[in-house]
Each structure stands twice: as C-alpha cells, then as structure tokens.
Design a protein around this motif. Structure first.
Motif, PDB file in Angstrom:
ATOM      1  N   ALA A 127      53.240 -24.669  39.917  1.00  0.00           N
ATOM      2  CA  ALA A 127      51.956 -24.356  39.291  1.00  0.00           C
ATOM      3  C   ALA A 127      50.868 -24.278  40.354  1.00  0.00           C
ATOM      4  CB  ALA A 127      51.601 -25.409  38.246  1.00  0.00           C
ATOM      5  N   GLY A 129      51.247 -23.509  43.414  1.00  0.00           N
ATOM      6  CA  GLY A 129      51.478 -22.280  44.176  1.00  0.00           C
ATOM      7  C   GLY A 129      50.877 -21.065  43.493  1.00  0.00           C
ATOM      8  N   THR A 130      51.061 -20.968  42.182  1.00  0.00           N
ATOM      9  CA  THR A 130      50.521 -19.798  41.488  1.00  0.00           C
ATOM     10  C   THR A 130      48.994 -19.838  41.475  1.00  0.00           C
ATOM     11  OG1 THR A 130      50.513 -20.824  39.294  1.00  0.00           O
ATOM     12  CG2 THR A 130      52.515 -19.680  39.940  1.00  0.00           C
ATOM     13  N   LEU A 131      48.409 -21.014  41.729  1.00  0.00           N
ATOM     14  CA  LEU A 131      46.949 -21.102  41.775  1.00  0.00           C
ATOM     15  C   LEU A 131      46.416 -20.807  43.173  1.00  0.00           C
ATOM     16  CD1 LEU A 131      46.606 -24.228  39.521  1.00  0.00           C
ATOM     17  CD2 LEU A 131      45.733 -21.960  38.995  1.00  0.00           C
TER      18      LEU A 131
ATOM     19  N   LYS B  75      54.096 -16.490  46.239  1.00  0.00           N
ATOM     20  CA  LYS B  75      53.326 -16.687  45.010  1.00  0.00           C
ATOM     21  C   LYS B  75      51.881 -17.062  45.257  1.00  0.00           C
ATOM     22  CE  LYS B  75      55.247 -21.369  44.277  1.00  0.00           C
ATOM     23  NZ  LYS B  75      56.384 -21.369  45.195  1.00  0.00           N
ATOM     24  N   HIS B  76      51.614 -17.803  46.321  1.00  0.00           N
ATOM     25  CA  HIS B  76      50.225 -18.228  46.509  1.00  0.00           C
ATOM     26  C   HIS B  76      49.312 -17.115  47.009  1.00  0.00           C
ATOM     27  CE1 HIS B  76      52.209 -19.116  50.384  1.00  0.00           C
ATOM     28  NE2 HIS B  76      51.054 -18.815  50.918  1.00  0.00           N
ATOM     29  N   ILE B  80      48.213 -14.138  40.805  1.00  0.00           N
ATOM     30  CA  ILE B  80      48.696 -13.942  39.445  1.00  0.00           C
ATOM     31  C   ILE B  80      48.674 -15.302  38.767  1.00  0.00           C
ATOM     32  CG2 ILE B  80      50.714 -13.395  38.043  1.00  0.00           C
ATOM     33  CD1 ILE B  80      51.384 -11.213  39.964  1.00  0.00           C
ATOM     34  N   PHE B  84      52.149 -22.001  31.842  1.00  0.00           N
ATOM     35  CA  PHE B  84      53.526 -22.369  31.540  1.00  0.00           C
ATOM     36  C   PHE B  84      53.647 -22.890  30.115  1.00  0.00           C
ATOM     37  CE2 PHE B  84      52.765 -22.748  36.040  1.00  0.00           C
ATOM     38  CZ  PHE B  84      53.855 -22.118  36.595  1.00  0.00           C
ATOM     39  N   PHE B  90      47.795 -31.211  36.549  1.00  0.00           N
ATOM     40  CA  PHE B  90      48.029 -32.210  37.591  1.00  0.00           C
ATOM     41  C   PHE B  90      47.561 -33.565  37.078  1.00  0.00           C
ATOM     42  CE2 PHE B  90      47.108 -28.201  39.953  1.00  0.00           C
ATOM     43  CZ  PHE B  90      48.428 -27.936  40.256  1.00  0.00           C
ATOM     44  N   GLY B 102      42.287 -23.905  41.580  1.00  0.00           N
ATOM     45  CA  GLY B 102      42.511 -22.601  42.203  1.00  0.00           C
ATOM     46  C   GLY B 102      41.317 -22.120  43.000  1.00  0.00           C
ATOM     47  N   ARG B 148      42.417 -23.115  33.766  1.00  0.00           N
ATOM     48  CA  ARG B 148      42.740 -23.314  35.169  1.00  0.00           C
ATOM     49  C   ARG B 148      43.272 -22.025  35.786  1.00  0.00           C
ATOM     50  NH1 ARG B 148      47.554 -27.399  36.776  1.00  0.00           N
ATOM     51  NH2 ARG B 148      48.725 -25.763  35.730  1.00  0.00           N
ATOM     52  N   ALA B 152      41.154 -19.231  38.727  1.00  0.00           N
ATOM     53  CA  ALA B 152      41.667 -18.825  40.034  1.00  0.00           C
ATOM     54  C   ALA B 152      41.485 -17.315  40.220  1.00  0.00           C
ATOM     55  CB  ALA B 152      43.134 -19.216  40.169  1.00  0.00           C
TER      56      ALA B 152
END
Lengths: 232, 362
Positions: A127, A129-131, B75-76, B80, B84, B90, B102, B148, B152
């Motif tokens: 999660a 990482g996607t941010l 991915k970072h 995108i 989930f 967190f 983000g 969240r 980002a």
C-alpha cells in the motif's frame, strides 16, 4: 551509596553499564540490517549467515572469547588492521569488553528483530508503494515503526546478555580492575579471595536490581509502543 | 487518440494463467467476475504489484509495462492509487497522517493545501482526522483509504472490491461517495467487483473476466444485456439498464413515475428528487412477454417493443430474449416452451410486462 560500595565496586558497576549500553547501541544498526536480510532476503549463503549469527549462542563463551582474541588481538588480522588504520585497540580495553558483550548479545537481538519484521504485514508495504514511497522509504516509515516493539525487546535482551557476559569477556580482555572488570568479573574475583563474600553479595544484589529494572523498562516501552501501533 | 487504458498481458501464476487484454475510456471501468477469475491479479498488474511475463500496460498514453521493450515502471513511480479490499491503513499513524502519506512522495502542485479539505468534504471524514485507524468502523476505514489514495494525486484509481468486507448498511454508506468520486473528480477508476448491483449502479464501462481472460468489454448497459454473456459461469444475470428521469409522483399510492427512452415506468420508491436522473435495472427473470396489450393484470409497467434477438436455450430450459423498446434493450427470460407456444421470432411485436424494477442509484 558510595559509602556502601567501595570505589572499586562502584567502578565495576559503572563500567558494566557503559559496556552493556555501548554493546547494545553499537550492534543495533547491524542487528536491524542482519535481521532484515534474514527475514526478507533471498540470497546464496543465507543459512550460513544465520548460523554465523547464532554461533555465539551455542558455542562455549570461552571459545568465542578465544576466537575474538585471535581475531581482534593486537596481532590478530582484524585487530592489527583496526590499530594501523584507525588506532583502535580492543584487547584488554573496555572497548574489547563491549565487543565481546555485543557479539554474545547479537544473536538474541537479531532473533527478536527478525521475528518482528516477519510479522509485519507485507500488504501495508505494498500500500505504501502504491502511494509513491520507494523501497527505502517504505522501510523507514512503515516497516521500521511497525517492528519497533521487537526492536525494543531485542535491545533489552542484548543489554541483559551484555550485563551478564563473563566467559568471552574474561578470555578476550581479561579482568583488569577499572578497565575490563565488569560486574560478573568483579563478583568472580570476590569469590576467589578470603572474606570476599560480603562484596560478592553486594554486587549480586546490584546485578539483580539492574536486571529487574531493565525488564520493567522493556515492559513499559513495549506497552507504550504496542499501544501506538496496535494491529487491528 | 489512444484509449485511457490499454492492457494486454499474459502471466502464469502457478496453475492459473492470466491472459487478458482490453481497452477502456470509461470514467469507471468495472472488472466483473466471480472470485478466482483473475480480476485482482489484473488490477495488481495495472498497479505494479505483479510484473507480467508478457504484455503491455498503457495508462493515459504512458507506457508502464512493455515486456518487448523491457519497460517496467515500479509501483511507487506509477502514480496509480489503489484502494484495497481491506483498507490497509497504517496502524501506527493517525488518520491525518494516513491521508497525507502519499503527499510526502508526490510532486508538489499549486493545489497544495486545497485538496485535503475537498477530499475530507467529499468523503465526509473531517471529524476523524486525529483518530487512529484501530478505532474506526469498517466503512470509515474504507473512506479514509479512498481519501489516502486520492490525496496522492493518482492518474488512475484502482479499487479492488472496496465494499466486499462490509455489511449491507456500510455498503450503502459508501456507494454514494464512490458515485461522487466518479462524477466530480477527474480521475478515472478501475473497479473490481463480483456484485451485479454495484456494477449496474457504478460502472460506465464493464469488462467481464472469466478464467483469467476478458470475455466482453463495452458500455455497461450493452454488456449486461448481452445474451451470450449471461450464460458465462459467474456472470451477472442478463438484465437491462435504463437511464431514467424522475418526472412525477403518485402520492396516494407512494409511486414515482420515471421517464425512460423505452417508456414510462412506475416504481414504488419514495425519496427521489423530481428531475433527477438515475439508473434502473430490470432483471431478465422479472420480465414476462405478451403478444397483446393486457387488461386485468397487476403489473404496472408494460412496454411495447419488438423481439431483437433470441438467445440459446440453457440447460435449465430457459431462453433469454432481447426486446427492442424504442432503442432500449429489455432482456426477458422465458421458458423454451413459452417461446415455442408464442411462436416468437426476431421481429415479432411483443409487450414486455415488468414485474419489478430495481433502482441501483438514488
């Protein structure tokens, strides 16, 4: 307090605390690094590294101390290198005692941290990482904070082991009052001389007090940290 | 002009093979299929959580994956957003810190400081800022997770069954927010679901996923009324989606009159605003067919049309029909015997008698 303890005893207590704290703090970055490698890494020789880290736990401490003496003594390959390049001398110095204590406490520290890293939910890292967080930041702001309780436990275990370390220390750096005579060595010395019972008992009580205090502190820290990151 | 989403990938995961390709320009593209069909693997490929063995992923003209050219954007760096199924907040951070997570990693923009209030308002989570995720309800967690991802500043938002772990009441709580997201934010969404009701309500483009492949992809109403799609295992029951406008109320009987292209419908539903537009869904099994206009029948809604297509007979002996009612397709499910008895064929004029209309959008 100073009336109750002789100056030599007081020195042994202080030295022990310094040695154990140094051992704990100095091995922390390595402990986290190795624990991360063992928990997450996939590389050739991983089980070898695992065995190497755990070796001091299973070998007789005297053997560990003797190996340290061979390796880190003034004429040892590593000791020589450290002296010639950095002017660092370990043998028969308190720094050597700290090294011996750190080596003995290292497996315990790595074990605790490794378990807590393995318990971190990888999905949270995905999660992050996607941010937009790159792997380094994911580690720094997600993984590391989430395994803080394990790190605290690992540090306390390492500290406790360092406080009690005797065999490797006395073999590697001997038992020099004021330089390498830690609490256990001092107690041992007292038991070797006639009429030393009282001194041995005083130091034993102090040793117990420090251990109990460390245990309480770790409980307190773990609860504080645990409350902050309570996993759903 | 390249499509917004252009995906063609092949990937083997154990004994499962993902071999999917589709393009979409929809504001909300739904990936629909039963569990294990590969929907989640497909969004993981788009999000960069899975590196496909062969293929390409192009989002808004930017090549994210192209195995032939050796391109794989991690991915970072994709920008995108990913919501989930479990919120994955967190636990060591407050809601505010979660929302702004983000922000530390995305390039600064002029809108800095303005979009947090906008997102808080859009999702109704302003009062949660100082709480920790542990104390939130499932619905609140999911809204924070959506916020969240939005903050980002993603170029695309992936939502993997964001409602699946919630009960009906919580689903009803979140659905309107997703609709607002679709309509008010300029961020295209890819939405994974196995609920026909959610898809009917939210999707502008629908892709049916089965055994790792895309079986159909197109405008939602068109795909949902396709007779061949309804026969796929795990596919939604064939149904008709109609765009409707609220044109009046019958206070005495608590009915609302809706105008659609196919004709006027009366539904027993209160609380709809006059003049608002919405989507209604009519299941094929809720439609009967008559050859002549009926008298003395309890059903309120009867639409005239002609048979456009007769589907194949299923194992259970049912046949689906597409009835063209003034350009809108109404799907009806009859027994094979009825089709034979009424001598229905393509072009037959018929009346579709609708037993029930479900309104998936408020």
């Amino acid at each position: 307090m100073s009336d109750w303890l002789s100056p030599e005893e007081w020195t042994a207590v202080r030295l022990s605390l310094i040695v154990a704290t140094t051992a704990m703090l100095a091995s922390l970055p390595f402990g986290v690094g190795v624990a991360f490698l063992l928990a997450r890494g996939k590389f050739w020789g991983k089980s070898l590294l695992d065995a190497l880290v755990h070796l001091p736990l299973i070998m007789p401490p005297v053997v560990t101390g003797y190996l340290l003496l061979i390796g880190f003594g003034r004429r040892g390959p590593i000791g020589q290198f450290l002296y010639e390049w950095f002017g660092i001398v370990l043998s028969f110095r308190w720094t050597g005692a700290a090294l011996a204590a750190a080596v003995m406490g290292f497996p315990l520290m790595v074990r605790a941290i490794r378990l807590s890293i393995e318990a971190v939910d990888r999905k949270l890292e995905d999660a992050a990482g996607t941010l937009g967080a790159n792997p380094f930041w994911v580690f720094a702001v997600v993984t590391l904070p989430l395994c803080l309780p394990g790190i605290v436990v690992g540090m306390i275990l390492c500290f406790a082991k360092a406080m009690g370390e005797f065999g490797a220390t006395i073999t590697f750096v001997s038992n020099i009052p004021g330089e390498t005579q830690t609490l256990p060595s001092a107690i041992y010395t007292f038991t070797q001389v006639p009429g030393g019972d009282a001194g041995a008992m005083r130091l034993t009580l102090i040793s117990i007090a420090i251990s109990v205090a460390a245990l309480f502190l770790s409980e307190l820290l773990a609860r504080f940290v645990g409350r902050r990151i309570a996993i759903e | 002009m390249s499509p917004l989403l252009d995906i063609a990938v092949e990937h083997k995961l154990g004994s499962f093979t993902l071999d999917a390709s589709f393009t979409s320009d929809g504001r909300l593209t739904a990936l629909f299929g039963r569990s294990g069909s590969g929907k989640t693997s497909l969004v993981n490929v788009i999000g960069g959580l899975i590196r496909p063995q062969v293929g390409h992923v192009i989002v808004d003209g930017q090549v994210l994956v192209d195995t032939r050219r050796g391109i794989f954007v991690p991915k970072h760096r994709r920008r995108i957003g990913y919501v989930f199924q479990e919120a994955r907040l967190f636990p060591h951070l407050t809601v505010r810190q979660n929302l702004l997570f983000g922000r530390w990693f995305t390039p600064k923009a002029e809108t800095d400081g303005k979009d947090l209030p906008a997102v808080l308002d859009l999702l109704g989570i302003g009062h949660l800022l100082d709480r920790r995720p542990t104390g939130l309800s499932g619905g609140e967690k999911q809204r924070v997770a959506i916020g969240r991802a939005l903050l980002a500043r993603p170029r695309l938002l992936l939502m993997d069954e964001p409602l699946a772990s919630l009960d009906e009441a919580r689903k009803a709580e979140i659905l309107p927010y997703i609709e607002r997201l679709r309509d008010e934010m300029a961020i295209p969404i890819v939405y994974v679901s196995h609920s026909a009701a959610e898809v009917a309500r939210l999707a502008t483009t629908l892709a049916i996923v089965d055994q790792g492949a895309i079986k159909a992809c197109g405008p939602t109403a068109e795909v949902m009324s396709r007779l061949d799609m309804a026969r796929l295992p795990g596919a939604p029951e064939a149904s008709s989606l109609l765009e409707a406008k609220v044109i009046g109320f019958d206070a005495e009987y608590g009915l609302t009159r809706l105008e659609t292209r196919a004709g006027t419908l009366q539904v027993a539903r209160a609380g709809l605003a006059l003049g608002s537009t919405l989507r209604v869904r009519i299941l094929a099994s809720d439609v009967m067919v008559s050859l002549s206009p009926l008298d003395g029948i309890s059903a309120l809604n009867v639409l005239a049309g002609t048979v456009a297509e007769i589907g194949e007979r299923s194992e259970a002996g049912a046949v689906d029909l597409r009835i063209d009612c003034n350009g809108e397709m109404i799907v009806a499910r009859l027994t094979a015997k009825s089709v034979a008895a009424l001598a229905l064929k393509s072009g037959s004029p018929v009346y579709a008698v609708i037993k029930s209309v479900s309104i998936d959008a408020p």
